[in-house]
Design a protein around this motif. Structure first.
Motif, PDB file in Angstrom:
ATOM      1  N   TRP A  65       8.685 -11.008   6.788  1.00  0.00           N
ATOM      2  CA  TRP A  65       9.008 -12.329   7.322  1.00  0.00           C
ATOM      3  C   TRP A  65       9.230 -13.317   6.187  1.00  0.00           C
ATOM      4  O   TRP A  65       8.673 -13.174   5.099  1.00  0.00           O
ATOM      5  CB  TRP A  65       7.875 -12.858   8.183  1.00  0.00           C
ATOM      6  CG  TRP A  65       7.563 -12.040   9.409  1.00  0.00           C
ATOM      7  CD1 TRP A  65       8.349 -11.108  10.029  1.00  0.00           C
ATOM      8  CD2 TRP A  65       6.353 -12.095  10.164  1.00  0.00           C
ATOM      9  NE1 TRP A  65       7.714 -10.586  11.113  1.00  0.00           N
ATOM     10  CE2 TRP A  65       6.477 -11.171  11.225  1.00  0.00           C
ATOM     11  CE3 TRP A  65       5.183 -12.814  10.054  1.00  0.00           C
ATOM     12  CZ2 TRP A  65       5.478 -10.966  12.172  1.00  0.00           C
ATOM     13  CZ3 TRP A  65       4.184 -12.605  10.993  1.00  0.00           C
ATOM     14  CH2 TRP A  65       4.339 -11.696  12.045  1.00  0.00           C
ATOM     15  N   GLN A  66       9.974 -14.347   6.480  1.00  0.00           N
ATOM     16  CA  GLN A  66      10.148 -15.466   5.559  1.00  0.00           C
ATOM     17  C   GLN A  66       8.960 -16.416   5.769  1.00  0.00           C
ATOM     18  O   GLN A  66       8.571 -16.674   6.903  1.00  0.00           O
ATOM     19  CB  GLN A  66      11.473 -16.192   5.881  1.00  0.00           C
ATOM     20  CG  GLN A  66      11.844 -17.284   4.925  1.00  0.00           C
ATOM     21  CD  GLN A  66      12.302 -16.725   3.579  1.00  0.00           C
ATOM     22  OE1 GLN A  66      12.807 -15.614   3.488  1.00  0.00           O
ATOM     23  NE2 GLN A  66      12.086 -17.511   2.543  1.00  0.00           N
ATOM     24  N   LEU A  67       8.369 -16.897   4.677  1.00  0.00           N
ATOM     25  CA  LEU A  67       7.276 -17.868   4.788  1.00  0.00           C
ATOM     26  C   LEU A  67       7.823 -19.137   5.427  1.00  0.00           C
ATOM     27  O   LEU A  67       8.801 -19.715   4.942  1.00  0.00           O
ATOM     28  CB  LEU A  67       6.700 -18.184   3.403  1.00  0.00           C
ATOM     29  CG  LEU A  67       5.492 -19.110   3.373  1.00  0.00           C
ATOM     30  CD1 LEU A  67       4.266 -18.419   3.975  1.00  0.00           C
ATOM     31  CD2 LEU A  67       5.193 -19.544   1.945  1.00  0.00           C
ATOM     32  N   PRO A  68       7.231 -19.583   6.548  1.00  0.00           N
ATOM     33  CA  PRO A  68       7.721 -20.794   7.208  1.00  0.00           C
ATOM     34  C   PRO A  68       7.629 -22.020   6.289  1.00  0.00           C
ATOM     35  O   PRO A  68       6.704 -22.128   5.479  1.00  0.00           O
ATOM     36  CB  PRO A  68       6.787 -20.952   8.424  1.00  0.00           C
ATOM     37  CG  PRO A  68       6.281 -19.568   8.684  1.00  0.00           C
ATOM     38  CD  PRO A  68       6.161 -18.937   7.325  1.00  0.00           C
ATOM     39  N   GLU A  69       8.584 -22.894   6.433  1.00  0.00           N
ATOM     40  CA  GLU A  69       8.610 -24.118   5.637  1.00  0.00           C
ATOM     41  C   GLU A  69       7.333 -24.920   5.886  1.00  0.00           C
ATOM     42  O   GLU A  69       6.863 -25.024   7.014  1.00  0.00           O
ATOM     43  CB  GLU A  69       9.828 -24.963   6.018  1.00  0.00           C
ATOM     44  CG  GLU A  69      10.060 -26.128   5.091  1.00  0.00           C
ATOM     45  CD  GLU A  69      11.337 -26.873   5.419  1.00  0.00           C
ATOM     46  OE1 GLU A  69      11.319 -28.102   5.281  1.00  0.00           O
ATOM     47  OE2 GLU A  69      12.325 -26.228   5.820  1.00  0.00           O
ATOM     48  N   GLY A  70       6.762 -25.435   4.819  1.00  0.00           N
ATOM     49  CA  GLY A  70       5.559 -26.250   4.928  1.00  0.00           C
ATOM     50  C   GLY A  70       4.260 -25.463   4.865  1.00  0.00           C
ATOM     51  O   GLY A  70       3.182 -26.043   4.848  1.00  0.00           O
ATOM     52  N   GLU A  71       4.339 -24.119   4.875  1.00  0.00           N
ATOM     53  CA  GLU A  71       3.129 -23.310   4.762  1.00  0.00           C
ATOM     54  C   GLU A  71       2.910 -22.919   3.309  1.00  0.00           C
ATOM     55  O   GLU A  71       3.862 -22.668   2.571  1.00  0.00           O
ATOM     56  CB  GLU A  71       3.223 -22.061   5.644  1.00  0.00           C
ATOM     57  CG  GLU A  71       3.122 -22.388   7.119  1.00  0.00           C
ATOM     58  CD  GLU A  71       2.940 -21.165   7.993  1.00  0.00           C
ATOM     59  OE1 GLU A  71       2.808 -20.035   7.471  1.00  0.00           O
ATOM     60  OE2 GLU A  71       2.931 -21.329   9.213  1.00  0.00           O
ATOM     61  N   ASN A  72       1.644 -22.860   2.919  1.00  0.00           N
ATOM     62  CA  ASN A  72       1.280 -22.518   1.548  1.00  0.00           C
ATOM     63  C   ASN A  72       1.084 -21.015   1.436  1.00  0.00           C
ATOM     64  O   ASN A  72       0.158 -20.457   2.018  1.00  0.00           O
ATOM     65  CB  ASN A  72      -0.002 -23.261   1.150  1.00  0.00           C
ATOM     66  CG  ASN A  72      -0.432 -22.993  -0.271  1.00  0.00           C
ATOM     67  OD1 ASN A  72       0.166 -22.185  -0.972  1.00  0.00           O
ATOM     68  ND2 ASN A  72      -1.473 -23.680  -0.697  1.00  0.00           N
ATOM     69  N   GLY A  73       1.943 -20.365   0.667  1.00  0.00           N
ATOM     70  CA  GLY A  73       1.852 -18.919   0.495  1.00  0.00           C
ATOM     71  C   GLY A  73       0.617 -18.474  -0.249  1.00  0.00           C
ATOM     72  O   GLY A  73       0.219 -17.312  -0.178  1.00  0.00           O
ATOM     73  N   ASN A  74      -0.037 -19.409  -0.982  1.00  0.00           N
ATOM     74  CA  ASN A  74      -1.241 -19.065  -1.743  1.00  0.00           C
ATOM     75  C   ASN A  74      -2.515 -19.154  -0.918  1.00  0.00           C
ATOM     76  O   ASN A  74      -3.595 -18.858  -1.431  1.00  0.00           O
ATOM     77  CB  ASN A  74      -1.363 -19.962  -2.977  1.00  0.00           C
ATOM     78  CG  ASN A  74      -0.252 -19.697  -3.967  1.00  0.00           C
ATOM     79  OD1 ASN A  74       0.149 -18.569  -4.162  1.00  0.00           O
ATOM     80  ND2 ASN A  74       0.257 -20.753  -4.570  1.00  0.00           N
ATOM     81  N   ASP A  75      -2.408 -19.577   0.351  1.00  0.00           N
ATOM     82  CA  ASP A  75      -3.595 -19.632   1.206  1.00  0.00           C
ATOM     83  C   ASP A  75      -4.245 -18.255   1.262  1.00  0.00           C
ATOM     84  O   ASP A  75      -3.577 -17.253   1.531  1.00  0.00           O
ATOM     85  CB  ASP A  75      -3.236 -20.040   2.642  1.00  0.00           C
ATOM     86  CG  ASP A  75      -2.905 -21.508   2.777  1.00  0.00           C
ATOM     87  OD1 ASP A  75      -3.256 -22.286   1.870  1.00  0.00           O
ATOM     88  OD2 ASP A  75      -2.279 -21.875   3.789  1.00  0.00           O
ATOM     89  N   VAL A  76      -5.540 -18.213   1.009  1.00  0.00           N
ATOM     90  CA  VAL A  76      -6.273 -16.943   1.051  1.00  0.00           C
ATOM     91  C   VAL A  76      -6.726 -16.693   2.478  1.00  0.00           C
ATOM     92  O   VAL A  76      -7.169 -17.600   3.175  1.00  0.00           O
ATOM     93  CB  VAL A  76      -7.487 -16.976   0.093  1.00  0.00           C
ATOM     94  CG1 VAL A  76      -8.299 -15.694   0.199  1.00  0.00           C
ATOM     95  CG2 VAL A  76      -7.016 -17.194  -1.339  1.00  0.00           C
ATOM     96  N   GLY A  77      -6.613 -15.469   2.893  1.00  0.00           N
ATOM     97  CA  GLY A  77      -7.047 -15.091   4.230  1.00  0.00           C
ATOM     98  C   GLY A  77      -7.261 -13.599   4.305  1.00  0.00           C
ATOM     99  O   GLY A  77      -7.496 -12.940   3.292  1.00  0.00           O
TER     100      GLY A  77
END
Length: 147
Positions: free
Chosen positions: A35-47
């Motif tokens: 998937w493409q990372l949605p605009e405005g979301e932080n790809g570095n968020d840990v989960g």
């Protein structure tokens, strides 16, 4: 991340159900799913990437229902359940929550919609749950002594 490496890195956790999970950033999860990372979301968020093997399969790579949760939300919902100590600790916490709710109900007195026999059984249940809780607490203490 390869299917084999991902499967090896996953650990069993318990929440409403037992799940397998591994740490993964939001970007890594989106990459994994293609998937493409949605605009405005932080790809570095840990989960955590989570696989619920009791759920309906939704990826080719894993056998259960796969989703991603931010770290804070995941840790609110799940606790490690890998070792016997983890499982006893989880069982005791769940029992204590149920016992506390039952005691709060009993403390209010017998309501009119519960007959005497049911009320008596609820009180027996409370005593049995107290005994069960004490057994689990004793087991947790024994685990500490074994270390």
């Amino acid at each position: 991340m390869s299917k084999k490496l991902l499967a090896l890195s996953m650990t069993v956790f318990a929440g409403a159900s037992l799940v397998h999970a591994a740490t993964m950033t939001r970007q890594e999860y989106n990459d994994y799913r293609g998937w493409q990372l949605p605009e405005g979301e932080n790809g570095n968020d840990v989960g955590y990437i989570i696989e619920d093997r009791a759920g309906k399969k939704n990826t080719e790579e894993l056998d259960g229902f796969v989703q991603w949760l931010p770290k804070d939300e995941f840790l609110r919902k799940f606790s490690p359940a890998e070792t016997p100590q983890d499982r006893v600790r989880l069982e005791q916490r769940e029992l204590y929550t149920k016992l506390d709710a039952l005691e709060n109900f009993l403390d209010k007195g017998q309501p009119s919609f519960i007959n005497d026999e049911q009320w008596e059984q609820l009180n027996f249940q409370s005593k049995a749950m107290h005994t069960y809780n004490q057994i689990l607490l004793n087991r947790l203490e024994l685990f500490k002594e074994e270390v």
